[in-house]
Design an enzyme around this catalytic site. Structure first.
Site, PDB file in Angstrom:
ATOM      1  N   ARG A 189      45.021 136.974  68.732  1.00 29.57           N
ATOM      2  CA  ARG A 189      43.571 137.168  68.595  1.00 29.57           C
ATOM      3  C   ARG A 189      42.898 135.814  68.715  1.00 29.57           C
ATOM      4  O   ARG A 189      43.274 134.873  68.004  1.00 29.57           O
ATOM      5  CB  ARG A 189      43.190 137.795  67.254  1.00 29.57           C
ATOM      6  CG  ARG A 189      41.692 137.672  66.969  1.00 29.57           C
ATOM      7  CD  ARG A 189      41.212 138.385  65.747  1.00 29.57           C
ATOM      8  NE  ARG A 189      41.166 139.817  65.978  1.00 29.57           N
ATOM      9  CZ  ARG A 189      40.481 140.677  65.217  1.00 29.57           C
ATOM     10  NH1 ARG A 189      39.787 140.229  64.184  1.00 29.57           N
ATOM     11  NH2 ARG A 189      40.486 141.960  65.476  1.00 29.57           N
ATOM     12  N   HIS A 237      38.854 144.124  73.554  1.00 28.35           N
ATOM     13  CA  HIS A 237      39.528 144.465  72.290  1.00 28.35           C
ATOM     14  C   HIS A 237      40.314 145.767  72.534  1.00 28.35           C
ATOM     15  O   HIS A 237      39.974 146.823  72.002  1.00 28.35           O
ATOM     16  CB  HIS A 237      38.471 144.636  71.194  1.00 28.35           C
ATOM     17  CG  HIS A 237      39.026 144.655  69.800  1.00 28.35           C
ATOM     18  ND1 HIS A 237      40.360 144.438  69.504  1.00 28.35           N
ATOM     19  CD2 HIS A 237      38.413 144.888  68.597  1.00 28.35           C
ATOM     20  CE1 HIS A 237      40.540 144.515  68.198  1.00 28.35           C
ATOM     21  NE2 HIS A 237      39.385 144.795  67.627  1.00 28.35           N
ATOM     22  N   GLN A 241      41.670 148.297  69.776  1.00 30.32           N
ATOM     23  CA  GLN A 241      40.593 149.032  69.102  1.00 30.32           C
ATOM     24  C   GLN A 241      40.261 150.322  69.860  1.00 30.32           C
ATOM     25  O   GLN A 241      40.045 151.380  69.264  1.00 30.32           O
ATOM     26  CB  GLN A 241      39.347 148.129  69.025  1.00 30.32           C
ATOM     27  CG  GLN A 241      38.131 148.783  68.406  1.00 30.32           C
ATOM     28  CD  GLN A 241      38.274 149.018  66.907  1.00 30.32           C
ATOM     29  OE1 GLN A 241      38.615 148.107  66.183  1.00 30.32           O
ATOM     30  NE2 GLN A 241      38.023 150.242  66.458  1.00 30.32           N
ATOM     31  N   ASP A 269      28.348 148.193  66.955  1.00 33.61           N
ATOM     32  CA  ASP A 269      29.154 147.057  66.490  1.00 33.61           C
ATOM     33  C   ASP A 269      28.178 146.012  65.959  1.00 33.61           C
ATOM     34  O   ASP A 269      26.956 146.107  66.201  1.00 33.61           O
ATOM     35  CB  ASP A 269      29.987 146.523  67.676  1.00 33.61           C
ATOM     36  CG  ASP A 269      30.967 145.420  67.287  1.00 33.61           C
ATOM     37  OD1 ASP A 269      31.177 145.195  66.071  1.00 33.61           O
ATOM     38  OD2 ASP A 269      31.523 144.764  68.198  1.00 33.61           O
ATOM     39  N   CYS A 316      33.692 149.888  64.965  1.00 36.08           N
ATOM     40  CA  CYS A 316      35.010 149.247  64.876  1.00 36.08           C
ATOM     41  C   CYS A 316      35.229 148.605  63.500  1.00 36.08           C
ATOM     42  O   CYS A 316      36.370 148.428  63.076  1.00 36.08           O
ATOM     43  CB  CYS A 316      35.167 148.210  65.980  1.00 36.08           C
ATOM     44  SG  CYS A 316      33.869 146.961  65.957  1.00 36.08           S
ATOM     45  N   ARG A 367      43.820 152.619  63.748  1.00 35.64           N
ATOM     46  CA  ARG A 367      44.242 151.329  64.309  1.00 35.64           C
ATOM     47  C   ARG A 367      45.745 151.152  64.120  1.00 35.64           C
ATOM     48  O   ARG A 367      46.456 150.675  65.000  1.00 35.64           O
ATOM     49  CB  ARG A 367      43.518 150.155  63.610  1.00 35.64           C
ATOM     50  CG  ARG A 367      42.006 150.102  63.765  1.00 35.64           C
ATOM     51  CD  ARG A 367      41.575 149.887  65.196  1.00 35.64           C
ATOM     52  NE  ARG A 367      42.261 148.782  65.834  1.00 35.64           N
ATOM     53  CZ  ARG A 367      42.012 147.471  65.617  1.00 35.64           C
ATOM     54  NH1 ARG A 367      41.055 147.117  64.787  1.00 35.64           N
ATOM     55  NH2 ARG A 367      42.691 146.531  66.243  1.00 35.64           N
TER      56      ARG A 367
HETATM   57  N1   CP Z   1      37.978 146.234  64.057  1.00 42.69           N
HETATM   58  C1   CP Z   1      38.685 145.105  63.876  1.00 42.69           C
HETATM   59  O1   CP Z   1      39.283 144.547  64.804  1.00 42.69           O
HETATM   60  O2   CP Z   1      38.689 144.666  62.601  1.00 42.69           O
HETATM   61  P1   CP Z   1      39.287 143.281  62.089  1.00 42.69           P
HETATM   62  O3   CP Z   1      38.410 142.191  62.634  1.00 42.69           O
HETATM   63  O4   CP Z   1      39.240 143.380  60.602  1.00 42.69           O
HETATM   64  O5   CP Z   1      40.685 143.148  62.613  1.00 42.69           O
HETATM   65  N1  NVA Z   2      32.498 142.306  68.366  1.00 41.21           N
HETATM   66  C1  NVA Z   2      33.143 141.999  67.122  1.00 41.21           C
HETATM   67  C2  NVA Z   2      34.302 142.908  66.899  1.00 41.21           C
HETATM   68  C3  NVA Z   2      35.016 142.735  65.579  1.00 41.21           C
HETATM   69  C4  NVA Z   2      36.167 143.666  65.426  1.00 41.21           C
HETATM   70  C5  NVA Z   2      33.598 140.552  67.114  1.00 41.21           C
HETATM   71  O1  NVA Z   2      34.151 140.092  68.133  1.00 41.21           O
HETATM   72  O2  NVA Z   2      33.386 139.865  66.121  1.00 41.21           O
END
Ligand code: CP
Ligand code: NVA
Length: 330
Positions: A108, A135, A138, A231, A272, A317
């Protein structure tokens, strides 16, 4: 033709066919049934995976950890401060080292090119746990949740409301095009997805009998929707200085009771997560103090309503990530 994903990376859904996505979803449903029934599934005992996080996480990290452990894998978590990557060791070197030690690598972080580079050098499957552009894990949970609720995906009218060019919105557009879902991005023009990605998704959608459209009109974008999704308005890695601008751009796109009333009566709400639906977080409280906004992308009323399936989605998830780990390492 039977689907075989052994040895594959999972970097973005553009790389996967609808049949392969279908296979991962079927596997996730099966793993969920097994988990519920208490049937052990330590099919990957003896394998080890590493989770590399350059941004924070609750769901993705915990899902990879529990999915890996349920499958019998050893799991190592490396947080943003605890590896040499980037500071003392290049991405390529880190990938080559981890690939010698582990059977699979989750990443990530920031630009999509980083996870693509790790995959180029690692020699073992690499899974994208979120980048600035995509992502993909997700998305599997999102479509699994839609499928659990409605029983099908093809022909679903799906509307993403808000910052429609972020990683989640981009990925939702891709998965919709591939799985026959009619996708609408509803937000200010400044935040529409990149034209090249829209064009690519339109071509894919045409092959699967569905549509992709953009609108800045809330009524038009949400009327008749089966699924309303939003989101946060500022994604990880974006500077705090642009909160004011983002709030001004997106305040009319909050998912609230009035907006939900445009959708079908049986419509569901997805997010999400994490979400700013109240002021019970430090950022939420800070924004309320600075800008007088107590609820951002979704009202607390909608978040807590019966239409909200966000915790089913969060649970999924884990089941979908388990499917990805298993399918690529088995
Ligand atoms: N939705 C999601 O990816 O959550 P986190 O940032 O907590 O992993
Ligand atoms: N768009 C958000 C998603 C978090 C799961 C981010 O990148 O912070």
């Amino acid at each position: 033709m039977p689907v075989n994903l052994r040895g594959r990376n999972f970097l973005k859904l553009l790389d996967y066919t609808p049949e392969e996505i279908r296979y991962l979803l079927d596997l996730a449903h099966e793993f969920k049934r097994m988990k519920m029934a208490g049937v052990p599934h330590r099919y990957l005992a003896g394998k080890n995976i590493v989770l590399l996080f350059e941004k924070t996480s609750t769901r993705t990290r915990c899902s990879f950890e529990v999915a890996g452990m349920d499958l019998g894998c050893g799991v190592t978590y490396l947080d943003p401060g605890s590896s040499q990557m980037g500071k003392k060791e290049s991405i390529a070197d880190t990938a080559r080292v981890l690939g010698r030690i582990y059977d699979g690598i989750e990443y990530r972080g920031f630009d999509q090119s980083i996870v693509e580079d790790i995959a180029k050098y690692a020699g073992v499957p690499v899974w994208n746990g979120l980048t600035n552009q995509f992502h993909p894990t997700q998305m599997l949970a999102d479509v699994m949740t839609i499928e659990e609720h409605f029983g099908y995906l093809k022909g679903i009218n799906f509307t993403f409301v808000g910052d429609a060019r972020n990683n989640v919105a981009n990925s939702l557009m891709v998965v919709s095009a591939k799985m026959g879902i009619n996708f609408t991005a509803c937000g200010p023009k400044e935040l529409w997805p990149e034209e090249s990605l829209v064009e690519e998704c339109k071509k894919i959608a045409a092959e699967h009998g569905c549509t992709i459209r953009m609108t800045d009109d809330v009524k038009e974008g949400t009327t008749g929707a089966d699924v309303i999704y939003t989101d946060i308005w500022l994604s990880m890695g974006e500077p705090d200085e642009i909160w004011a601008k983002r709030i001004a751009l997106l305040k009319d796109y909050q998912v609230n009771k009035e907006l939900m009333a445009n959708a079908k009566p049986e419509a569901i709400f997805l997010h999400c997560l994490p979400s700013f639906h109240d002021t019970k977080t430090t950022i939420g409280a800070d924004i309320a103090k600075k800008f007088g906004v107590n609820e951002m992308e979704v009202s607390d009323e909608v978040f807590e309503s019966k239409q909200s399936k966000v915790f089913d989605e969060a649970e999924n998830r884990m089941h979908t990530i388990k499917a990805v780990i298993y399918a690529t390492l088995c």
